[in-house]
Design a protein around this motif. Sequence first.
Motif, PDB file in Angstrom:
ATOM      1  N   ALA A 162       0.651  -0.965  -0.260  1.00  0.00           N
ATOM      2  CA  ALA A 162       0.127   0.106   0.015  1.00  0.00           C
ATOM      3  C   ALA A 162       1.216   1.636  -0.160  1.00  0.00           C
ATOM      4  O   ALA A 162       0.253   2.419   0.707  1.00  0.00           O
ATOM      5  CB  ALA A 162      -1.034   0.032   1.264  1.00  0.00           C
ATOM      6  N   CYS A 163       1.918   0.939  -0.354  1.00  0.00           N
ATOM      7  CA  CYS A 163       2.770   2.169  -0.173  1.00  0.00           C
ATOM      8  C   CYS A 163       2.386   3.579  -1.309  1.00  0.00           C
ATOM      9  O   CYS A 163       2.860   2.992  -3.108  1.00  0.00           O
ATOM     10  CB  CYS A 163       4.151   1.980  -0.588  1.00  0.00           C
ATOM     11  N   PRO A 164       2.258   4.698  -2.365  1.00  0.00           N
ATOM     12  CA  PRO A 164       1.484   5.529  -3.018  1.00  0.00           C
ATOM     13  C   PRO A 164       2.954   6.168  -3.833  1.00  0.00           C
ATOM     14  O   PRO A 164       2.282   6.588  -4.966  1.00  0.00           O
ATOM     15  CB  PRO A 164       0.937   6.960  -1.665  1.00  0.00           C
ATOM     16  N   VAL A 165       3.818   5.875  -2.892  1.00  0.00           N
ATOM     17  CA  VAL A 165       4.989   6.728  -3.726  1.00  0.00           C
ATOM     18  C   VAL A 165       6.067   5.855  -4.380  1.00  0.00           C
ATOM     19  O   VAL A 165       7.320   6.146  -4.695  1.00  0.00           O
ATOM     20  CB  VAL A 165       6.035   7.459  -2.752  1.00  0.00           C
ATOM     21  N   ILE A 166       5.600   4.604  -4.615  1.00  0.00           N
ATOM     22  CA  ILE A 166       6.987   3.425  -5.070  1.00  0.00           C
ATOM     23  C   ILE A 166       7.178   3.480  -6.620  1.00  0.00           C
ATOM     24  O   ILE A 166       8.598   3.874  -6.837  1.00  0.00           O
ATOM     25  CB  ILE A 166       6.181   2.383  -5.462  1.00  0.00           C
ATOM     26  N   ARG A 167       6.369   4.878  -7.891  1.00  0.00           N
ATOM     27  CA  ARG A 167       7.412   4.826  -8.909  1.00  0.00           C
ATOM     28  C   ARG A 167       7.976   6.068  -8.133  1.00  0.00           C
ATOM     29  O   ARG A 167       8.893   5.958  -9.652  1.00  0.00           O
ATOM     30  CB  ARG A 167       5.841   4.970 -10.355  1.00  0.00           C
ATOM     31  N   GLN A 168       7.254   7.067  -7.479  1.00  0.00           N
ATOM     32  CA  GLN A 168       7.703   8.416  -7.424  1.00  0.00           C
ATOM     33  C   GLN A 168      10.361   8.034  -6.981  1.00  0.00           C
ATOM     34  O   GLN A 168      11.117   8.519  -7.837  1.00  0.00           O
ATOM     35  CB  GLN A 168       7.173   9.271  -6.060  1.00  0.00           C
ATOM     36  N   SER A 192       8.411  -4.432 -11.762  1.00  0.00           N
ATOM     37  CA  SER A 192       9.221  -2.672 -12.006  1.00  0.00           C
ATOM     38  C   SER A 192      10.099  -3.376 -13.011  1.00  0.00           C
ATOM     39  O   SER A 192      10.501  -5.265 -12.795  1.00  0.00           O
ATOM     40  CB  SER A 192       9.799  -3.144 -10.387  1.00  0.00           C
ATOM     41  N   ASP A 193      10.480  -2.575 -13.665  1.00  0.00           N
ATOM     42  CA  ASP A 193      11.126  -2.937 -15.225  1.00  0.00           C
ATOM     43  C   ASP A 193      12.523  -1.686 -13.798  1.00  0.00           C
ATOM     44  O   ASP A 193      13.891  -2.167 -14.998  1.00  0.00           O
ATOM     45  CB  ASP A 193      11.128  -1.821 -15.747  1.00  0.00           C
ATOM     46  N   TYR A 194      12.574  -1.686 -12.338  1.00  0.00           N
ATOM     47  CA  TYR A 194      14.339  -1.046 -12.160  1.00  0.00           C
ATOM     48  C   TYR A 194      14.514  -1.793 -10.771  1.00  0.00           C
ATOM     49  O   TYR A 194      15.037  -2.565 -10.497  1.00  0.00           O
ATOM     50  CB  TYR A 194      13.956   0.125 -11.966  1.00  0.00           C
ATOM     51  N   ALA A 282      -1.894  15.130  -5.307  1.00  0.00           N
ATOM     52  CA  ALA A 282      -0.337  15.194  -6.423  1.00  0.00           C
ATOM     53  C   ALA A 282       0.450  15.918  -5.345  1.00  0.00           C
ATOM     54  O   ALA A 282       1.383  16.012  -5.485  1.00  0.00           O
ATOM     55  CB  ALA A 282      -0.951  16.184  -7.277  1.00  0.00           C
ATOM     56  N   ALA A 283      -0.324  17.025  -5.122  1.00  0.00           N
ATOM     57  CA  ALA A 283       0.864  18.425  -3.035  1.00  0.00           C
ATOM     58  C   ALA A 283       1.402  17.257  -1.970  1.00  0.00           C
ATOM     59  O   ALA A 283       2.885  17.660  -2.745  1.00  0.00           O
ATOM     60  CB  ALA A 283       0.046  19.386  -3.004  1.00  0.00           C
ATOM     61  N   ASP A 284       1.246  16.399  -2.501  1.00  0.00           N
ATOM     62  CA  ASP A 284       1.683  15.228  -1.728  1.00  0.00           C
ATOM     63  C   ASP A 284       2.922  14.332  -1.839  1.00  0.00           C
ATOM     64  O   ASP A 284       4.166  14.731  -1.495  1.00  0.00           O
ATOM     65  CB  ASP A 284       0.817  13.852  -0.775  1.00  0.00           C
ATOM     66  N   ASP A 285       2.298  14.066  -3.194  1.00  0.00           N
ATOM     67  CA  ASP A 285       3.772  13.537  -3.758  1.00  0.00           C
ATOM     68  C   ASP A 285       4.705  14.204  -4.479  1.00  0.00           C
ATOM     69  O   ASP A 285       6.071  13.824  -4.575  1.00  0.00           O
ATOM     70  CB  ASP A 285       2.806  12.582  -5.523  1.00  0.00           C
ATOM     71  N   GLU A 286       3.984  15.705  -4.714  1.00  0.00           N
ATOM     72  CA  GLU A 286       5.569  16.692  -5.019  1.00  0.00           C
ATOM     73  C   GLU A 286       6.600  17.471  -3.723  1.00  0.00           C
ATOM     74  O   GLU A 286       7.953  17.087  -4.199  1.00  0.00           O
ATOM     75  CB  GLU A 286       4.785  17.684  -5.713  1.00  0.00           C
ATOM     76  N   THR A 287       5.495  17.444  -2.522  1.00  0.00           N
ATOM     77  CA  THR A 287       6.515  16.762  -1.235  1.00  0.00           C
ATOM     78  C   THR A 287       7.567  16.019  -1.281  1.00  0.00           C
ATOM     79  O   THR A 287       8.551  15.881  -1.105  1.00  0.00           O
ATOM     80  CB  THR A 287       5.331  17.305  -0.406  1.00  0.00           C
ATOM     81  N   PHE A 288       6.785  14.589  -1.262  1.00  0.00           N
ATOM     82  CA  PHE A 288       7.770  13.586  -1.264  1.00  0.00           C
ATOM     83  C   PHE A 288       8.728  13.453  -2.089  1.00  0.00           C
ATOM     84  O   PHE A 288      10.085  13.232  -1.767  1.00  0.00           O
ATOM     85  CB  PHE A 288       6.449  12.322  -1.351  1.00  0.00           C
ATOM     86  N   CYS A 289       8.082  14.411  -3.046  1.00  0.00           N
ATOM     87  CA  CYS A 289       9.871  14.081  -4.624  1.00  0.00           C
ATOM     88  C   CYS A 289      11.221  14.990  -3.180  1.00  0.00           C
ATOM     89  O   CYS A 289      11.639  14.965  -3.981  1.00  0.00           O
ATOM     90  CB  CYS A 289       9.194  14.117  -5.516  1.00  0.00           C
ATOM     91  N   ARG A 290      10.038  16.293  -3.921  1.00  0.00           N
ATOM     92  CA  ARG A 290      11.378  17.010  -3.516  1.00  0.00           C
ATOM     93  C   ARG A 290      11.848  16.520  -1.801  1.00  0.00           C
ATOM     94  O   ARG A 290      13.702  16.452  -1.978  1.00  0.00           O
ATOM     95  CB  ARG A 290      10.509  18.323  -3.186  1.00  0.00           C
TER      96      ARG A 290
END
Length: 310
Positions: A162-168, A192-194, A282-290
Amino acid sequence: MPTSDIPDIIHLNRLNDVFFKALLGSEERKTLTLNFINAILNREGSNAFTSVTFSDKEIVPPQIDGKRSFLDVLVEMNDGTRVHVEVQVLLDEYMANRSLYYWGRIYSRELEKGDVYANLRPVITINLLDFDQFPQYQTYINTYHITNDVTHHMQIFVDADACPVIRQIERIARKYKVPVTLLCDTNHVLTSDYSTVKTIGASADAVDFALINLCHAGDVVVTQDFGVAAMALGRHAYAVHQDGWQYTDENIDRLLMERHLAKKTRRASKKNHLKGAHKRTAADDETFCRKFERLLQYLVNPQGFQKSMR
């Protein structure tokens, strides 16, 4: 030209032992050897080696009944660095052990009786393998050094249920060439390809303990489970929440206490339920990525990160 005059094409495995030694291990082709080593080691400009001298490839044991070894190619560079190039076509499950043994023997034979340790020069081993020595790393070239526990070759382990940021995570890890392992139970199917995907039994906490057994000091663990984060910190790994903030020795006790109190409250009342997590945006994902990329920047290149902050 008549077809009869066209020479037959001979197909050779370029890692063939005899062919390789003739190509890169001969005095007549030392320029090719020099260029090859500079290319593999990314030596350019003023940092490039300028000459090679072929050395004795036999490693003589210190005892009469000791193991005698013969290297494929051993050269000394213009600055005294010794470079050993070894080719292995057939699978050798102990290649890493063998490589370390050769490396250590080359390094130790630099000194004669009465020499000082300051005379020791760097030794670099290049292994060209026709098999996958480290299948967990999806890269053609892997570089290793003798390091301490904190700065070893870092990996990322993701508590992927249930991790929402695997691809990020994968996108950022790919950018910095950091290997990723996704761990999930048998109730989830991940591809996954990575990343390397490890499916663990569905028993309670099986994924959590498998993850902790895999991670080491200096690795990065991504999890929303405070207990897993606490165990990761205990192994001197970096622990990151899926919202991007880091678990630390300073906040983990408070977080565990809050989790305990919340669980106690739920058990005490069947009517009152705690409000669940807010819907991810989407803002949550952007915060995580940063925040996650900022952490990787620091861990991959601490000196460069500090310079960028000035």
